[in-house]
Design a protein around this motif. Structure first.
Motif, PDB file in Angstrom:
ATOM      1  N   THR A 201       0.816  -1.216   0.000  1.00  0.00           N
ATOM      2  CA  THR A 201       0.000   0.000   0.000  1.00  0.00           C
ATOM      3  C   THR A 201       0.848   1.263   0.000  1.00  0.00           C
ATOM      4  N   LYS A 202       2.180   1.106  -0.073  1.00  0.00           N
ATOM      5  CA  LYS A 202       3.116   2.238  -0.054  1.00  0.00           C
ATOM      6  C   LYS A 202       2.835   3.136   1.148  1.00  0.00           C
ATOM      7  N   THR A 203       2.871   2.516   2.319  1.00  0.00           N
ATOM      8  CA  THR A 203       2.541   3.200   3.567  1.00  0.00           C
ATOM      9  C   THR A 203       3.734   3.186   4.512  1.00  0.00           C
ATOM     10  N   LEU A 204       4.082   4.359   5.017  1.00  0.00           N
ATOM     11  CA  LEU A 204       5.059   4.506   6.091  1.00  0.00           C
ATOM     12  C   LEU A 204       4.280   4.646   7.384  1.00  0.00           C
ATOM     13  N   SER A 205       4.455   3.700   8.296  1.00  0.00           N
ATOM     14  CA  SER A 205       3.729   3.699   9.554  1.00  0.00           C
ATOM     15  C   SER A 205       4.659   4.021  10.711  1.00  0.00           C
ATOM     16  N   THR A 206       4.186   4.831  11.621  1.00  0.00           N
ATOM     17  CA  THR A 206       4.956   5.144  12.817  1.00  0.00           C
ATOM     18  C   THR A 206       4.061   4.940  14.027  1.00  0.00           C
ATOM     19  N   GLY A 207       4.682   4.660  15.162  1.00  0.00           N
ATOM     20  CA  GLY A 207       3.897   4.445  16.373  1.00  0.00           C
ATOM     21  C   GLY A 207       4.727   4.700  17.607  1.00  0.00           C
ATOM     22  N   GLN A 208       4.057   5.096  18.658  1.00  0.00           N
ATOM     23  CA  GLN A 208       4.761   5.301  19.911  1.00  0.00           C
ATOM     24  C   GLN A 208       3.823   5.059  21.083  1.00  0.00           C
TER      25      GLN A 208
END
Length: 290
Positions: free
Chosen positions: A139-146
């Motif tokens: 899906t050409k997705t950059l995911s970030t999380g914290q």
């Protein structure tokens, strides 16, 4: 639940960004500098440390500053991901992310992302710091999380004409670790949809995702016209009722409220205080997992 160890720092729950078991990838991590690579064929870049500065040696003898070395809390020194290298914006060029800081006992790793600009033969800084990045190429997705306190927060980026936009942001809500309040956006930043979803994978939420349902855990749960204890109505739900969760709000006092829909003798849409879903022995929120 899958965990990923980066040189002595355990990052629990990074699998929350997977669409399926092997859909997401973590960028390649390097623990030491100097580091050399080719962002595009025929071009070589060397990234090194000089005193407290991180520098990129570019083609033609040029030098670009990539910020300073991060302060790493005691006990978190063995981090394999001082530098990450991958194609973060899916344009076929190799980018780098430099560790900017460490938080929450090593759970949160924050990075300054630099995207390679083929025409300029230098890096362009990403719009903001990213945390614990993963990539979903389908899906050409950059995911970030914290993590903050007991909760996880995620932001997903996609790219249009090589420019990033937020397509999804989520926040863990409730007490059981499986509910996320999500907002979906189009490339222009317009809010397309917001909902409360039941999932262990917040990045799987899309416009087709159905809103969650939750059982009332208390004997009698009053309904409210708005998320305010002073807006109590004469209506209520009882233990075992399972309303649909349409919206969410957290008040300044920390109380959680859900806009619910419930069909009894008639269909009602009212606000319900979040404690109505919590039994006395409700577990603490869990880290996201598959």
């Amino acid at each position: 639940m899958r965990s990923i160890s980066w040189g002595g720092v355990i990052l629990a729950g990074l699998s929350l960004w997977a669409l399926e078991a092997a859909a997401f990838t973590t960028p390649k991590g390097y623990a030491k500098l100097p580091f050399s690579y080719s962002p595009v064929p025929g071009v070589k870049v060397r990234i090194e440390q000089q005193h407290n500065d991180i520098l990129a040696k570019l083609p033609g003898g040029k030098v670009q500053a990539l910020g300073e070395m991060p302060d790493v809390p005691e006990g978190s020194q063995e981090i394999d991901g001082l530098l990450l290298q991958d194609d973060f914006n899916f344009d076929g060029q190799g980018d780098v992310a430099v560790l900017d800081g460490v938080g929450y006992g090593g759970v949160n790793l924050f990075y300054r992302l630099y995207q390679w600009d083929k025409a300029a033969k230098r890096f362009r800084a990403f719009q903001e710091t990213i945390s614990n990045p993963t990539l979903t190429r389908e899906t050409k997705t950059l995911s970030t999380g914290q993590r903050s306190g007991p909760r996880w927060y995620t932001t997903d980026y996609r790219f249009r004409k090589n420019k990033p936009y937020v397509c999804l942001d989520t926040a863990m809500v409730g007490s059981e670790g499986d509910l996320y309040f999500a907002r979906l956006y189009n490339p222009e930043g317009k809010l397309l949809k917001k909902l409360v979803a039941k999932t262990q994978d917040p990045s799987s939420i899309d416009e087709k995702t159905a809103p969650a349902r939750r059982k009332v855990a208390v004997g009698k749960a009053p309904l409210y016209d708005k998320p305010d204890s002073g807006a109590k109505t004469g209506m209520y739900l009882v233990k075992g009722d399972q309303p649909t969760l349409l919206d969410y709000k957290e008040n300044e006092d920390g109380s959680e409220w859900f806009l619910i829909r419930f069909k009894g003798k008639k269909l009602v849409e009212k606000w319900l205080e979040g404690s109505a879903f919590e039994a006395d022995d409700a577990p603490a929120p869990k880290a996201p997992s598959e």
